[in-house]
Write a protein that holds these residues in place. Structure first.
Motif, mmCIF file in Angstrom:
data_model
loop_
_atom_site.group_PDB
_atom_site.id
_atom_site.type_symbol
_atom_site.label_atom_id
_atom_site.label_comp_id
_atom_site.label_asym_id
_atom_site.label_seq_id
_atom_site.Cartn_x
_atom_site.Cartn_y
_atom_site.Cartn_z
ATOM 1 N N GLN A 1 -120.525 29.725 64.037
ATOM 2 C CA GLN A 1 -119.876 30.083 62.782
ATOM 3 C C GLN A 1 -120.766 31.075 62.053
ATOM 4 O OE1 GLN A 1 -118.222 26.972 60.400
ATOM 5 N NE2 GLN A 1 -117.955 25.611 62.143
ATOM 6 N N ALA A 2 -120.158 31.882 61.203
ATOM 7 C CA ALA A 2 -120.925 32.869 60.445
ATOM 8 C C ALA A 2 -120.266 33.100 59.100
ATOM 9 C CB ALA A 2 -121.032 34.185 61.217
ATOM 10 N N SER A 3 -121.090 33.579 58.167
ATOM 11 C CA SER A 3 -120.571 33.904 56.841
ATOM 12 C C SER A 3 -121.540 34.827 56.132
ATOM 13 C CB SER A 3 -120.389 32.630 56.006
ATOM 14 O OG SER A 3 -121.649 32.042 55.725
ATOM 15 N N ASP A 4 -121.012 35.527 55.157
ATOM 16 C CA ASP A 4 -121.860 36.276 54.244
ATOM 17 C C ASP A 4 -122.631 35.223 53.445
ATOM 18 O OD1 ASP A 4 -122.848 37.501 51.882
ATOM 19 O OD2 ASP A 4 -121.319 39.071 52.028
ATOM 20 N N PRO A 5 -123.958 35.268 53.452
ATOM 21 C CA PRO A 5 -124.717 34.213 52.760
ATOM 22 C C PRO A 5 -124.428 34.137 51.257
ATOM 23 C CG PRO A 5 -126.190 35.947 53.553
ATOM 24 C CD PRO A 5 -124.827 36.258 54.070
ATOM 25 N N LYS A 6 -123.938 35.219 50.681
ATOM 26 C CA LYS A 6 -123.606 35.194 49.247
ATOM 27 C C LYS A 6 -122.329 34.403 48.996
ATOM 28 C CE LYS A 6 -123.565 39.709 48.984
ATOM 29 N NZ LYS A 6 -123.838 40.078 50.361
ATOM 30 N N LEU A 7 -121.440 34.374 49.989
ATOM 31 C CA LEU A 7 -120.144 33.707 49.815
ATOM 32 C C LEU A 7 -120.119 32.290 50.384
ATOM 33 C CD1 LEU A 7 -117.834 36.713 50.732
ATOM 34 C CD2 LEU A 7 -118.598 35.985 48.456
ATOM 35 N N GLN A 8 -120.915 32.053 51.414
ATOM 36 C CA GLN A 8 -121.008 30.739 52.055
ATOM 37 C C GLN A 8 -119.644 30.197 52.470
ATOM 38 O OE1 GLN A 8 -123.538 28.001 49.940
ATOM 39 N NE2 GLN A 8 -124.863 29.647 49.243
ATOM 40 N N GLU A 9 -118.837 31.050 53.082
ATOM 41 C CA GLU A 9 -117.527 30.643 53.594
ATOM 42 C C GLU A 9 -117.544 30.774 55.111
ATOM 43 O OE1 GLU A 9 -114.757 33.209 51.592
ATOM 44 O OE2 GLU A 9 -115.095 32.229 49.659
ATOM 45 N N ASN A 10 -118.086 29.760 55.782
ATOM 46 C CA ASN A 10 -118.191 29.804 57.237
ATOM 47 C C ASN A 10 -116.835 29.945 57.902
ATOM 48 O OD1 ASN A 10 -120.903 29.687 57.516
ATOM 49 N ND2 ASN A 10 -120.999 27.591 58.264
ATOM 50 N N ARG A 11 -116.837 30.737 58.982
ATOM 51 C CA ARG A 11 -115.647 30.843 59.809
ATOM 52 C C ARG A 11 -116.093 30.809 61.264
ATOM 53 N NH1 ARG A 11 -116.436 35.692 61.498
ATOM 54 N NH2 ARG A 11 -116.927 37.463 60.227
ATOM 55 N N LEU A 12 -115.264 30.198 62.092
ATOM 56 C CA LEU A 12 -115.563 30.118 63.512
ATOM 57 C C LEU A 12 -115.531 31.519 64.111
ATOM 58 C CD1 LEU A 12 -116.028 28.189 65.946
ATOM 59 C CD2 LEU A 12 -113.562 28.340 66.333
ATOM 60 N N THR A 13 -116.569 31.859 64.866
ATOM 61 C CA THR A 13 -116.606 33.168 65.524
ATOM 62 C C THR A 13 -116.553 33.052 67.045
ATOM 63 O OG1 THR A 13 -119.016 33.281 65.655
ATOM 64 C CG2 THR A 13 -117.967 34.115 63.635
ATOM 65 N N THR A 14 -117.121 31.977 67.583
ATOM 66 C CA THR A 14 -117.212 31.817 69.026
ATOM 67 C C THR A 14 -117.281 30.329 69.360
ATOM 68 O OG1 THR A 14 -118.606 33.802 69.031
ATOM 69 C CG2 THR A 14 -118.494 32.567 71.094
ATOM 70 N N HIS A 15 -116.718 29.956 70.495
ATOM 71 C CA HIS A 15 -116.923 28.592 70.984
ATOM 72 C C HIS A 15 -116.870 28.578 72.503
ATOM 73 C CE1 HIS A 15 -112.582 27.707 71.725
ATOM 74 N NE2 HIS A 15 -112.419 28.571 70.758
ATOM 75 N N CYS A 16 -117.523 27.555 73.102
ATOM 76 C CA CYS A 16 -117.571 27.435 74.554
ATOM 77 C C CYS A 16 -118.170 26.093 74.960
ATOM 78 C CB CYS A 16 -118.396 28.567 75.168
ATOM 79 S SG CYS A 16 -120.149 28.494 74.775
#
Length: 161
Positions: A91-106
């Motif tokens: 998961q990743a997010s802009d650290p200022k917004l802290q809104e994680n979103r899934l980017t990759t899974h396996c």
């Protein structure tokens, strides 16, 4: 059942050196992070050095940008005699917004080895919650599908010879 920790999360910022020609984090960098998290998780579970036996089903869902806070979560979802199936979510997010979103899974399969590089037994993981039971059952279904795909690939290779 063991008291060993079966889940961990690596956190760091995506750096400029991780970027591809399109300005996003390179898939190879993400795959390296996945391998690192799978190793750390499986070594913590088994208490042994572990090697990657399989990494598959990698789905790149969304891009990661430079400066994003990246979280790579690894969780044991099945254990064999010497192997551990590790589910990975990035998961990743802009650290200022802290809104994680899934980017990759396996899924990554790690094998514990002894000091001579031979496969070594690992503690069994026994699921206790409905979610964990479902994860284990899913890992078993995926394992069976990989077996079928492996047999088909072997047949395919024979035609190429």
């Amino acid at each position: 059942m063991t008291n060993k920790k079966r889940e961990l999360t690596l956190r760091f910022l995506a750096e400029p050196s991780d970027v591809n020609f399109g300005g996003k984090v390179h898939g190879g960098a993400v795959m390296k992070w996945i391998d690192l998290a799978a190793y750390a998780c499986s070594a913590a579970w088994s208490g042994k050095y572990c090697i990657t036996a399989y990494a598959g089903g990698i789905r790149f869902v969304a891009p990661i940008l430079v400066g994003h806070l990246v979280e790579v979560t690894a969780k044991i979802v099945y254990t064999g005699r010497t192997s551990m199936h590790v589910a990975i979510d990035v998961q990743a997010s802009d650290p200022k917004l802290q809104e994680n979103r899934l980017t990759t899974h396996c899924i990554v399969i790690m094998v514990a080895v002894d000091e001579h590089g031979k496969p070594s037994s690992v503690p069994e993981w026994v699921p206790s919650t409905p979610e964990d039971i479902a994860l284990r059952e899913s890992a078993i279904r995926l394992m069976n599908m990989r077996q079928e795909i492996g047999e088909e690939m072997e047949a395919h290779v024979q035609y190429l010879k």
